[in-house]
Motif scaffolding. Sequence first.
Motif, PDB file in Angstrom:
ATOM      1  N   GLY A  37      28.134  61.083  37.992  1.00 47.31           N
ATOM      2  CA  GLY A  37      29.269  61.541  37.205  1.00 47.31           C
ATOM      3  C   GLY A  37      29.407  60.720  35.942  1.00 47.31           C
ATOM      4  N   GLU A  38      30.514  60.906  35.237  1.00 48.49           N
ATOM      5  CA  GLU A  38      30.729  60.198  33.984  1.00 48.49           C
ATOM      6  C   GLU A  38      30.962  58.707  34.242  1.00 48.49           C
ATOM      7  OE1 GLU A  38      33.820  61.944  31.699  1.00 48.49           O
ATOM      8  OE2 GLU A  38      32.548  63.594  30.978  1.00 48.49           O
ATOM      9  N   LYS A  39      30.308  57.913  33.407  1.00 48.24           N
ATOM     10  CA  LYS A  39      30.408  56.464  33.538  1.00 48.24           C
ATOM     11  C   LYS A  39      30.753  55.884  32.176  1.00 48.24           C
ATOM     12  CE  LYS A  39      29.940  52.684  35.945  1.00 48.24           C
ATOM     13  NZ  LYS A  39      30.812  52.379  37.079  1.00 48.24           N
ATOM     14  N   THR A  40      31.827  55.093  32.119  1.00 47.15           N
ATOM     15  CA  THR A  40      32.280  54.517  30.853  1.00 47.15           C
ATOM     16  C   THR A  40      32.030  53.012  30.844  1.00 47.15           C
ATOM     17  OG1 THR A  40      33.996  56.194  30.592  1.00 47.15           O
ATOM     18  CG2 THR A  40      34.271  54.135  29.361  1.00 47.15           C
ATOM     19  N   TYR A  41      31.481  52.548  29.730  1.00 48.63           N
ATOM     20  CA  TYR A  41      31.236  51.116  29.537  1.00 48.63           C
ATOM     21  C   TYR A  41      32.025  50.649  28.310  1.00 48.63           C
ATOM     22  CZ  TYR A  41      27.470  51.436  32.931  1.00 48.63           C
ATOM     23  OH  TYR A  41      26.755  51.635  34.088  1.00 48.63           O
ATOM     24  N   TYR A  42      32.459  49.401  28.382  1.00 52.36           N
ATOM     25  CA  TYR A  42      33.181  48.784  27.261  1.00 52.36           C
ATOM     26  C   TYR A  42      32.226  47.825  26.560  1.00 52.36           C
ATOM     27  CZ  TYR A  42      37.319  50.602  29.608  1.00 52.36           C
ATOM     28  OH  TYR A  42      38.246  51.432  30.185  1.00 52.36           O
ATOM     29  N   VAL A  43      32.065  48.017  25.254  1.00 50.88           N
ATOM     30  CA  VAL A  43      31.143  47.199  24.455  1.00 50.88           C
ATOM     31  C   VAL A  43      31.963  46.264  23.577  1.00 50.88           C
ATOM     32  CG1 VAL A  43      29.252  47.183  22.802  1.00 50.88           C
ATOM     33  CG2 VAL A  43      29.438  49.054  24.477  1.00 50.88           C
ATOM     34  N   GLN A  44      31.626  45.003  23.665  1.00 50.11           N
ATOM     35  CA  GLN A  44      32.348  43.987  22.900  1.00 50.11           C
ATOM     36  C   GLN A  44      31.355  43.255  21.975  1.00 50.11           C
ATOM     37  OE1 GLN A  44      33.459  40.136  24.755  1.00 50.11           O
ATOM     38  NE2 GLN A  44      35.593  40.840  24.491  1.00 50.11           N
ATOM     39  N   VAL A  45      31.613  43.290  20.656  1.00 49.88           N
ATOM     40  CA  VAL A  45      30.768  42.600  19.674  1.00 49.88           C
ATOM     41  C   VAL A  45      31.619  41.525  19.003  1.00 49.88           C
ATOM     42  CG1 VAL A  45      29.321  42.819  17.644  1.00 49.88           C
ATOM     43  CG2 VAL A  45      29.430  44.703  19.291  1.00 49.88           C
ATOM     44  N   ILE A  46      31.149  40.297  19.059  1.00 54.71           N
ATOM     45  CA  ILE A  46      31.891  39.159  18.515  1.00 54.71           C
ATOM     46  C   ILE A  46      31.092  38.549  17.364  1.00 54.71           C
ATOM     47  CG2 ILE A  46      32.904  36.905  19.033  1.00 54.71           C
ATOM     48  CD1 ILE A  46      33.103  37.813  21.957  1.00 54.71           C
ATOM     49  N   ASP A  47      31.763  38.381  16.216  1.00 53.25           N
ATOM     50  CA  ASP A  47      31.059  37.853  15.034  1.00 53.25           C
ATOM     51  C   ASP A  47      31.046  36.321  15.041  1.00 53.25           C
ATOM     52  OD1 ASP A  47      33.505  36.932  14.179  1.00 53.25           O
ATOM     53  OD2 ASP A  47      33.736  38.393  12.552  1.00 53.25           O
ATOM     54  N   PHE A  84      29.587  41.893   6.738  1.00 48.91           N
ATOM     55  CA  PHE A  84      29.146  41.157   7.928  1.00 48.91           C
ATOM     56  C   PHE A  84      28.847  39.703   7.558  1.00 48.91           C
ATOM     57  CE2 PHE A  84      28.472  45.475   9.338  1.00 48.91           C
ATOM     58  CZ  PHE A  84      28.804  45.426  10.692  1.00 48.91           C
ATOM     59  N   GLU A  85      29.273  38.784   8.371  1.00 53.68           N
ATOM     60  CA  GLU A  85      29.074  37.367   8.141  1.00 53.68           C
ATOM     61  C   GLU A  85      27.669  36.940   8.573  1.00 53.68           C
ATOM     62  OE1 GLU A  85      31.221  35.217   6.834  1.00 53.68           O
ATOM     63  OE2 GLU A  85      32.931  36.591   6.638  1.00 53.68           O
ATOM     64  N   LYS A  86      27.189  35.880   7.907  1.00 55.26           N
ATOM     65  CA  LYS A  86      25.951  35.276   8.373  1.00 55.26           C
ATOM     66  C   LYS A  86      26.230  34.468   9.647  1.00 55.26           C
ATOM     67  CE  LYS A  86      23.932  34.679   3.738  1.00 55.26           C
ATOM     68  NZ  LYS A  86      23.387  33.695   2.769  1.00 55.26           N
ATOM     69  N   GLY A  87      25.242  34.423  10.520  1.00 53.73           N
ATOM     70  CA  GLY A  87      25.388  33.621  11.724  1.00 53.73           C
ATOM     71  C   GLY A  87      25.090  34.399  12.993  1.00 53.73           C
ATOM     72  N   ALA A  88      25.498  33.796  14.118  1.00 55.74           N
ATOM     73  CA  ALA A  88      25.181  34.375  15.434  1.00 55.74           C
ATOM     74  C   ALA A  88      26.260  35.364  15.872  1.00 55.74           C
ATOM     75  CB  ALA A  88      25.038  33.263  16.473  1.00 55.74           C
ATOM     76  N   TYR A  89      25.784  36.491  16.422  1.00 57.31           N
ATOM     77  CA  TYR A  89      26.655  37.526  16.965  1.00 57.31           C
ATOM     78  C   TYR A  89      26.374  37.643  18.470  1.00 57.31           C
ATOM     79  CZ  TYR A  89      27.836  39.127  12.249  1.00 57.31           C
ATOM     80  OH  TYR A  89      28.302  39.212  10.950  1.00 57.31           O
ATOM     81  N   PHE A  90      27.435  37.965  19.186  1.00 52.39           N
ATOM     82  CA  PHE A  90      27.299  38.104  20.646  1.00 52.39           C
ATOM     83  C   PHE A  90      27.748  39.504  21.071  1.00 52.39           C
ATOM     84  CE2 PHE A  90      27.919  33.672  19.644  1.00 52.39           C
ATOM     85  CZ  PHE A  90      26.928  33.046  20.394  1.00 52.39           C
ATOM     86  N   VAL A  91      26.940  40.126  21.925  1.00 52.99           N
ATOM     87  CA  VAL A  91      27.219  41.482  22.388  1.00 52.99           C
ATOM     88  C   VAL A  91      27.342  41.454  23.907  1.00 52.99           C
ATOM     89  CG1 VAL A  91      26.446  43.872  22.435  1.00 52.99           C
ATOM     90  CG2 VAL A  91      25.914  42.421  20.453  1.00 52.99           C
ATOM     91  N   ASN A  92      28.472  41.982  24.403  1.00 50.46           N
ATOM     92  CA  ASN A  92      28.731  42.005  25.854  1.00 50.46           C
ATOM     93  C   ASN A  92      29.016  43.431  26.308  1.00 50.46           C
ATOM     94  OD1 ASN A  92      28.677  39.085  26.072  1.00 50.46           O
ATOM     95  ND2 ASN A  92      30.720  39.105  25.128  1.00 50.46           N
ATOM     96  N   ILE A  93      28.450  43.802  27.470  1.00 48.54           N
ATOM     97  CA  ILE A  93      28.705  45.121  28.063  1.00 48.54           C
ATOM     98  C   ILE A  93      29.521  44.915  29.333  1.00 48.54           C
ATOM     99  CG2 ILE A  93      27.689  47.263  28.903  1.00 48.54           C
ATOM    100  CD1 ILE A  93      27.003  46.645  26.010  1.00 48.54           C
TER     101      ILE A  93
END
Length: 291
Positions: A212-222, A267-276
Motif C-alpha cells: 500500500g501507500e508508504k510515506t517517508y519524511y525527508v530532512q535536509v540540513i544545511d 545554497f551555502e558552502k559546506g557539509a549537508y546532511f540528509v535523513n530519511i
Amino acid sequence: MEGQNNNSKLKAIIVILAILLAGSLAYMWKMSSDAKTTQTTLVTEKESVMKDLEALKATYDQAIAENTSMSDELIAEREKVVKLMAELEKSKGDVAALSKYRAQYRELEGKMKNLMVEVETLKKENAGLVVERDSTVKALGEQKKFNDTLVIQNENLAKTVEKGSQLTVMNLRTQAVKERSSGKLVETERARRVDKLKVCFTVAENKIAKSGEKTYYVQVIDPKNNVLGDKQTVNFGDQTLTYSFTTTTNYENKAVDVCELLAGKDFEKGAYFVNIFDKNELVSKTSFTLK
C-alpha cells in the motif's frame, strides 16, 4: 436326783445356745464377708465400665479431630458417651444398674465400630481425591508452563515478523544539480550554481511487509544547521520532527526507487546532511559537501 437332772438339762440348753450363737456368728461373718466381696466386685465393675466409656470417648475425640465430613455425626455419638459416663458416675453401682450401663456401653461400642469403618472408608476416598487433585494441579501447572512457553514463543515470533516486515531503505544518494532551460539537470559541486537537490533512495523488496501507500519524511540540513524546504513539523507521541518534504510511494512488496527534487537558492558552502524517516524512526542517512 431331781437336782442332778435339772443341772443336766441346764447344761444341755447352754450347749445348744452356744452352738446356736456360734452358728449365728459364723453366718453373720459370712454374710458380712459376702457383702464386702459383692461391694468390691460392684466397684471394680463400675470402674471397668467407666474405663471402657473413657476409651470410647477418646476414640471419638481422635476421629473428630481429623475433621471429616462425618464430624457432626461423630460429635453426636460422643455426647451420648459423655452423658452415659455422667449417669454412671452418679449411680450407686447396684447390680441391675451396672448391667444396664454395660449393655448401653456395648450398644455404643457397636455404633462406634460401624462409624469408624465409615470414617476409614471416607479417609481412603479423600486420600484418593487428594492424589487426583494433586495430579490435576500438577497437570494444570505443566499445561500453564506449556502455555506460557507458547505465549513467549508467539510474542517472539510476532516481534520477529514485525521486525521482518519493516521496510528497508537503501542506496540513499543526493545530487546537487543545476536545471537548464531545457529542463536537463546537470550535477555540480559548486554551491553558487546549485538550484536543486535531487534525493533518491530505494525501498527494498519485502514479501511479508504490508503493501500500500508508504510515506517517508525527508530532512535536509544545511551547513548552518537549518532545515531546508518546507520546514514543516509533525508530532509522533512526545517526539517532534521537522522535515524538508514528504514523499509517498505505492509499495507492492517489490523494490521501488524513489526520487524527489528539493528546490532552493543561495545554497551555502559546506557539509549537508540528509535523513530519511519512517514516521519518527530514522531509516537511512547520508551527507555531501558543496564547494
